[in-house]
Design a protein around this motif. Structure first.
Motif, PDB file in Angstrom:
ATOM      1  N   ALA A 127     -10.616   7.715  14.102  1.00 57.14           N
ATOM      2  CA  ALA A 127      -9.494   6.505  14.764  1.00 57.14           C
ATOM      3  C   ALA A 127      -8.312   6.728  14.257  1.00 57.14           C
ATOM      4  N   ALA A 128      -8.059   7.538  13.520  1.00 57.11           N
ATOM      5  CA  ALA A 128      -6.884   7.658  12.746  1.00 57.11           C
ATOM      6  C   ALA A 128      -5.306   7.671  13.876  1.00 57.11           C
ATOM      7  N   THR A 129      -4.501   7.100  13.421  1.00 53.41           N
ATOM      8  CA  THR A 129      -3.178   7.095  14.241  1.00 53.41           C
ATOM      9  C   THR A 129      -2.195   8.268  13.722  1.00 53.41           C
ATOM     10  N   LEU A 130      -1.298   8.469  14.548  1.00 51.80           N
ATOM     11  CA  LEU A 130      -0.264   9.509  14.258  1.00 51.80           C
ATOM     12  C   LEU A 130       0.049   9.300  12.759  1.00 51.80           C
ATOM     13  N   ASP A 131       0.492   8.055  12.495  1.00 50.66           N
ATOM     14  CA  ASP A 131       1.189   7.610  11.429  1.00 50.66           C
ATOM     15  C   ASP A 131       0.168   7.813  10.155  1.00 50.66           C
ATOM     16  N   ASP A 132      -1.220   7.488  10.475  1.00 48.66           N
ATOM     17  CA  ASP A 132      -2.198   7.842   9.438  1.00 48.66           C
ATOM     18  C   ASP A 132      -2.147   9.177   9.244  1.00 48.66           C
ATOM     19  N   LEU A 133      -2.387  10.169   9.849  1.00 40.05           N
ATOM     20  CA  LEU A 133      -2.301  11.613   9.889  1.00 40.05           C
ATOM     21  C   LEU A 133      -0.968  12.257   9.061  1.00 40.05           C
ATOM     22  N   ARG A 134       0.171  11.614   9.386  1.00 43.83           N
ATOM     23  CA  ARG A 134       1.264  11.810   8.747  1.00 43.83           C
ATOM     24  C   ARG A 134       1.589  11.532   7.296  1.00 43.83           C
ATOM     25  N   LYS A 135       0.819  10.350   6.826  1.00 48.05           N
ATOM     26  CA  LYS A 135       0.639   9.851   5.685  1.00 48.05           C
ATOM     27  C   LYS A 135      -0.166  10.525   4.620  1.00 48.05           C
ATOM     28  N   ALA A 136      -1.432  10.882   5.443  1.00 51.26           N
ATOM     29  CA  ALA A 136      -2.181  12.000   4.692  1.00 51.26           C
ATOM     30  C   ALA A 136      -1.612  13.356   4.263  1.00 51.26           C
ATOM     31  N   VAL A 137      -1.043  13.833   5.264  1.00 53.98           N
ATOM     32  CA  VAL A 137      -0.370  15.022   4.974  1.00 53.98           C
ATOM     33  C   VAL A 137       0.747  14.982   3.646  1.00 53.98           C
ATOM     34  N   THR A 138       1.600  13.977   3.964  1.00 53.98           N
ATOM     35  CA  THR A 138       2.833  13.616   2.960  1.00 53.98           C
ATOM     36  C   THR A 138       2.073  13.292   1.705  1.00 53.98           C
ATOM     37  N   THR A 139       0.931  12.630   1.401  1.00 54.04           N
ATOM     38  CA  THR A 139       0.391  12.441   0.210  1.00 54.04           C
ATOM     39  C   THR A 139      -0.223  13.541  -0.537  1.00 54.04           C
ATOM     40  N   LEU A 140      -1.111  14.304   0.454  1.00 55.04           N
ATOM     41  CA  LEU A 140      -1.462  15.550   0.029  1.00 55.04           C
ATOM     42  C   LEU A 140      -0.481  16.580  -0.463  1.00 55.04           C
ATOM     43  N   GLU A 141       0.533  16.716   0.252  1.00 57.09           N
ATOM     44  CA  GLU A 141       1.694  17.475  -0.112  1.00 57.09           C
ATOM     45  C   GLU A 141       2.048  17.182  -1.650  1.00 57.09           C
ATOM     46  N   GLU A 142       2.184  15.622  -1.709  1.00 61.91           N
ATOM     47  CA  GLU A 142       2.856  15.208  -3.074  1.00 61.91           C
ATOM     48  C   GLU A 142       1.924  15.649  -4.191  1.00 61.91           C
ATOM     49  N   ILE A 143       0.770  15.271  -4.110  1.00 62.97           N
ATOM     50  CA  ILE A 143      -0.427  15.530  -5.095  1.00 62.97           C
ATOM     51  C   ILE A 143      -0.693  16.817  -5.310  1.00 62.97           C
ATOM     52  N   GLU A 144      -0.565  17.778  -4.222  1.00 61.59           N
ATOM     53  CA  GLU A 144      -0.738  19.418  -4.247  1.00 61.59           C
ATOM     54  C   GLU A 144       0.041  19.661  -5.501  1.00 61.59           C
ATOM     55  N   ARG A 145       1.329  19.202  -5.218  1.00 59.53           N
ATOM     56  CA  ARG A 145       2.672  19.843  -6.163  1.00 59.53           C
ATOM     57  C   ARG A 145       2.419  19.236  -7.572  1.00 59.53           C
ATOM     58  N   THR A 146       1.800  18.208  -7.682  1.00 62.31           N
ATOM     59  CA  THR A 146       1.569  17.457  -9.040  1.00 62.31           C
ATOM     60  C   THR A 146       0.308  18.121  -9.669  1.00 62.31           C
ATOM     61  N   ALA A 147      -0.895  18.436  -8.826  1.00 59.35           N
ATOM     62  CA  ALA A 147      -1.793  18.880  -9.420  1.00 59.35           C
ATOM     63  C   ALA A 147      -1.673  20.336  -9.965  1.00 59.35           C
TER      64      ALA A 147
END
Length: 183
Positions: A127-147
């Motif tokens: 049921a994810a919206t496009l905004d949910d999916l974009r937020k997931a990608v942005t979050t994962l990009e951010e934490i991938e760099r940190t990790a």
């Protein structure tokens, strides 16, 4: 790999510790181990119930700003996501993410895992919206760099975040691309 035997031992240990009046913190630890064994045996509903009880027990015993409570919220919500109970997972994580960031810091492994589970609960939800999916990608990009910076590229959490990022990007791309014949 002898989970059936482990289950018998852990159930006996829990019963014994309860009978002798072990400290609540130790009982929660034993229950957490029992939940992992149940999960390994495929008894996911039972494992989920115990993980919820352990998380709630940590909240009551230690408060939400304690390391053990934050860790147990991850154990609980990770199982919720695997059970496709996304709304429950997101509800808990929305409360715990700011706590983890404030108490443990942005670069802490538990904080990174908390944010990764939240992103997974967003992008894996049908049921994810496009905004949910974009937020997931942005979050994962951010934490991938940190990790990668903090833990290194070979760390299992970094590898897991990379897999989630690929998955989230694929789902987002598929949802953003209009289907053939669409007006």
């Amino acid at each position: 790999e002898q989970h059936e035997d482990a289950l018998i031992v852990q159930e006996a240990e829990l019963a014994t510790e309860r009978r002798i009046g072990a400290h609540a913190s130790y009982l929660l630890l034993v229950q957490g181990n029992l939940a992992m064994t149940l999960e390994n045996l495929g008894r996911l509903e039972s494992a989920l119930e115990i993980k919820r009880d352990v998380y709630m027990g940590r909240l009551k015993l230690n408060g939400k700003e304690h390391y053990d409570t934050i860790r147990e919220s991850n154990n609980y919500t990770d199982t919720l996501v695997r059970h496709e109970r996304f709304e429950e997972s997101k509800s808990v994580l929305r409360k715990m993410m700011p706590v983890a960031r404030r108490v443990l810091g942005e670069n802490n492994e538990i904080t990174l895992k908390t944010r990764a589970i939240y992103a997974r609960s967003l992008y894996q939800d049908p049921a994810a919206t496009l905004d949910d999916l974009r937020k997931a990608v942005t979050t994962l990009e951010e934490i991938e760099r940190t990790a990668r910076r903090v833990l290194g590229g070979a760390h299992p959490l970094t590898k897991g975040i990379e897999r989630d990022l690929r998955g989230a990007r694929e789902i987002l791309a598929a949802r953003e691309t209009p289907s053939p014949g669409a007006a």
